[in-house]
Design a protein around this motif. Structure first.
Motif, PDB file in Angstrom:
ATOM      1  N   HIS A 130       0.862  -1.196   0.000  1.00  0.00           N
ATOM      2  CA  HIS A 130       0.000   0.000   0.000  1.00  0.00           C
ATOM      3  C   HIS A 130       0.891   1.237   0.000  1.00  0.00           C
ATOM      4  N   ASN A 131       0.988   1.889  -1.161  1.00  0.00           N
ATOM      5  CA  ASN A 131       1.930   2.985  -1.331  1.00  0.00           C
ATOM      6  C   ASN A 131       1.614   4.229  -0.488  1.00  0.00           C
ATOM      7  N   ALA A 132       0.417   4.376   0.008  1.00  0.00           N
ATOM      8  CA  ALA A 132       0.073   5.559   0.808  1.00  0.00           C
ATOM      9  C   ALA A 132       0.416   5.380   2.287  1.00  0.00           C
ATOM     10  N   ALA A 133       0.872   4.202   2.670  1.00  0.00           N
ATOM     11  CA  ALA A 133       1.167   3.915   4.078  1.00  0.00           C
ATOM     12  C   ALA A 133       2.458   4.606   4.509  1.00  0.00           C
ATOM     13  N   GLU A 134       2.470   5.015   5.773  1.00  0.00           N
ATOM     14  CA  GLU A 134       3.650   5.633   6.364  1.00  0.00           C
ATOM     15  C   GLU A 134       4.023   4.846   7.612  1.00  0.00           C
ATOM     16  N   HIS A 135       5.301   4.650   7.791  1.00  0.00           N
ATOM     17  CA  HIS A 135       5.804   3.814   8.876  1.00  0.00           C
ATOM     18  C   HIS A 135       5.498   4.414  10.251  1.00  0.00           C
ATOM     19  N   HIS A 136       5.771   5.700  10.417  1.00  0.00           N
ATOM     20  CA  HIS A 136       5.677   6.307  11.746  1.00  0.00           C
ATOM     21  C   HIS A 136       4.279   6.232  12.375  1.00  0.00           C
ATOM     22  N   PRO A 137       3.224   6.638  11.671  1.00  0.00           N
ATOM     23  CA  PRO A 137       1.899   6.551  12.306  1.00  0.00           C
ATOM     24  C   PRO A 137       1.495   5.121  12.673  1.00  0.00           C
ATOM     25  N   ILE A 138       1.815   4.184  11.794  1.00  0.00           N
ATOM     26  CA  ILE A 138       1.481   2.786  12.095  1.00  0.00           C
ATOM     27  C   ILE A 138       2.241   2.340  13.336  1.00  0.00           C
ATOM     28  N   ARG A 139       3.527   2.661  13.374  1.00  0.00           N
ATOM     29  CA  ARG A 139       4.366   2.268  14.510  1.00  0.00           C
ATOM     30  C   ARG A 139       3.850   2.894  15.801  1.00  0.00           C
ATOM     31  N   GLN A 140       3.418   4.153  15.756  1.00  0.00           N
ATOM     32  CA  GLN A 140       2.896   4.829  16.949  1.00  0.00           C
ATOM     33  C   GLN A 140       1.637   4.138  17.459  1.00  0.00           C
ATOM     34  N   HIS A 141       0.747   3.783  16.531  1.00  0.00           N
ATOM     35  CA  HIS A 141      -0.478   3.075  16.935  1.00  0.00           C
ATOM     36  C   HIS A 141      -0.142   1.742  17.585  1.00  0.00           C
ATOM     37  N   ILE A 142       0.793   1.012  16.993  1.00  0.00           N
ATOM     38  CA  ILE A 142       1.157  -0.304  17.521  1.00  0.00           C
ATOM     39  C   ILE A 142       1.813  -0.175  18.890  1.00  0.00           C
ATOM     40  N   LEU A 163      -9.092   0.007  17.122  1.00  0.00           N
ATOM     41  CA  LEU A 163      -9.976   0.606  16.119  1.00  0.00           C
ATOM     42  C   LEU A 163      -9.290   1.786  15.431  1.00  0.00           C
ATOM     43  N   LYS A 164      -8.537   2.578  16.188  1.00  0.00           N
ATOM     44  CA  LYS A 164      -7.812   3.699  15.588  1.00  0.00           C
ATOM     45  C   LYS A 164      -6.794   3.198  14.570  1.00  0.00           C
ATOM     46  N   LEU A 165      -6.071   2.140  14.914  1.00  0.00           N
ATOM     47  CA  LEU A 165      -5.119   1.558  13.971  1.00  0.00           C
ATOM     48  C   LEU A 165      -5.853   1.013  12.755  1.00  0.00           C
ATOM     49  N   PHE A 166      -6.951   0.303  12.979  1.00  0.00           N
ATOM     50  CA  PHE A 166      -7.711  -0.255  11.857  1.00  0.00           C
ATOM     51  C   PHE A 166      -8.234   0.860  10.951  1.00  0.00           C
ATOM     52  N   ASN A 167      -8.731   1.958  11.534  1.00  0.00           N
ATOM     53  CA  ASN A 167      -9.221   3.080  10.730  1.00  0.00           C
ATOM     54  C   ASN A 167      -8.105   3.657   9.864  1.00  0.00           C
ATOM     55  N   TYR A 168      -6.912   3.795  10.456  1.00  0.00           N
ATOM     56  CA  TYR A 168      -5.780   4.315   9.679  1.00  0.00           C
ATOM     57  C   TYR A 168      -5.445   3.356   8.533  1.00  0.00           C
ATOM     58  N   ILE A 169      -5.372   2.066   8.837  1.00  0.00           N
ATOM     59  CA  ILE A 169      -5.050   1.063   7.825  1.00  0.00           C
ATOM     60  C   ILE A 169      -6.105   1.070   6.717  1.00  0.00           C
ATOM     61  N   GLN A 170      -7.366   1.224   7.111  1.00  0.00           N
ATOM     62  CA  GLN A 170      -8.452   1.249   6.133  1.00  0.00           C
ATOM     63  C   GLN A 170      -8.360   2.489   5.240  1.00  0.00           C
ATOM     64  N   GLN A 171      -8.033   3.632   5.845  1.00  0.00           N
ATOM     65  CA  GLN A 171      -7.849   4.853   5.056  1.00  0.00           C
ATOM     66  C   GLN A 171      -6.738   4.675   4.038  1.00  0.00           C
ATOM     67  N   VAL A 172      -5.616   4.149   4.497  1.00  0.00           N
ATOM     68  CA  VAL A 172      -4.473   3.934   3.606  1.00  0.00           C
ATOM     69  C   VAL A 172      -4.850   2.986   2.474  1.00  0.00           C
ATOM     70  N   ALA A 173      -5.569   1.924   2.793  1.00  0.00           N
ATOM     71  CA  ALA A 173      -5.969   0.960   1.763  1.00  0.00           C
ATOM     72  C   ALA A 173      -6.912   1.602   0.750  1.00  0.00           C
TER      73      ALA A 173
END
Length: 178
Positions: A130-142, A163-173
């Motif tokens: 998923h090219n729109a994904a960014e490492h830092h926000p995902i890492r912060q959520h995790i 849910l916040k992580l899932f929402n971010y992942i869904q947005q990126v997807a």
């Protein structure tokens, strides 16, 4: 010129800054919301009218259809992105999720679970897909989820973090699929 005394930072100073997003993260969030606004604008007018959001946002989404100038459309989508920040992400994503389908949603849920358990290797794999994904926000959520697990917070708080992580992942997807 006199030197300023060196300031010592305490652990409390860092605790107050922990959840705060940097300016770059805030700008990228606005761009992500603008991209979601573009997807919302692709809905037909009846679907836009039925969105459970502020009237100003509905008007902005309907107005963007009549704008032909590229720069004016870009500014309008930034405005829509700002208006979307006041709305509930889950509700907005629920209107866009049917475009993804149940299979894609289940796949994203599996990504989230794998990221929480396995960490960085899975994050990098997700970012390649998923090219729109960014490492830092995902890492912060995790990190927040893992901290909640170790602190043994109530299940509702842990579910909210996931849910916040899932929402971010869904947005990126959603953004990456286009």
């Amino acid at each position: 010129m006199a030197r300023r005394p060196q300031q010592r930072f305490t652990e409390d100073d860092f605790e107050t800054l922990e959840g705060r997003a940097s300016k770059t993260e805030q700008k990228k969030a606005v761009q992500r919301m603008a991209a979601l606004g573009e997807q919302l604008a692709e809905l037909n007018p009846k679907q836009i009218q039925k969105l459970p959001v502020e009237e100003r946002l509905i008007d902005a989404l309907l107005d963007v259809r009549s704008i032909t100038s590229h720069e004016a459309r870009r500014r309008q989508f930034l405005r829509i992105g700002k208006l979307l920040r006041n709305e509930d992400e889950s509700v907005i994503l629920s209107y866009l999720t049917p475009q993804q389908g149940a299979k894609k949603t289940a796949q994203l849920q599996r990504w989230v679970e794998r990221m929480i358990i396995q960490g960085d290797p899975v994050i990098k794999e997700f970012m390649k897909a998923h090219n729109a994904a960014e490492h830092h926000p995902i890492r912060q959520h995790i990190l927040r989820i893992q901290r909640d697990i170790t602190k043994q917070v109530p299940a509702e708080e842990l579910a909210e973090s996931k849910l916040k992580l899932f929402n971010y992942i869904q947005q990126v997807a959603l953004i990456s699929d286009n």
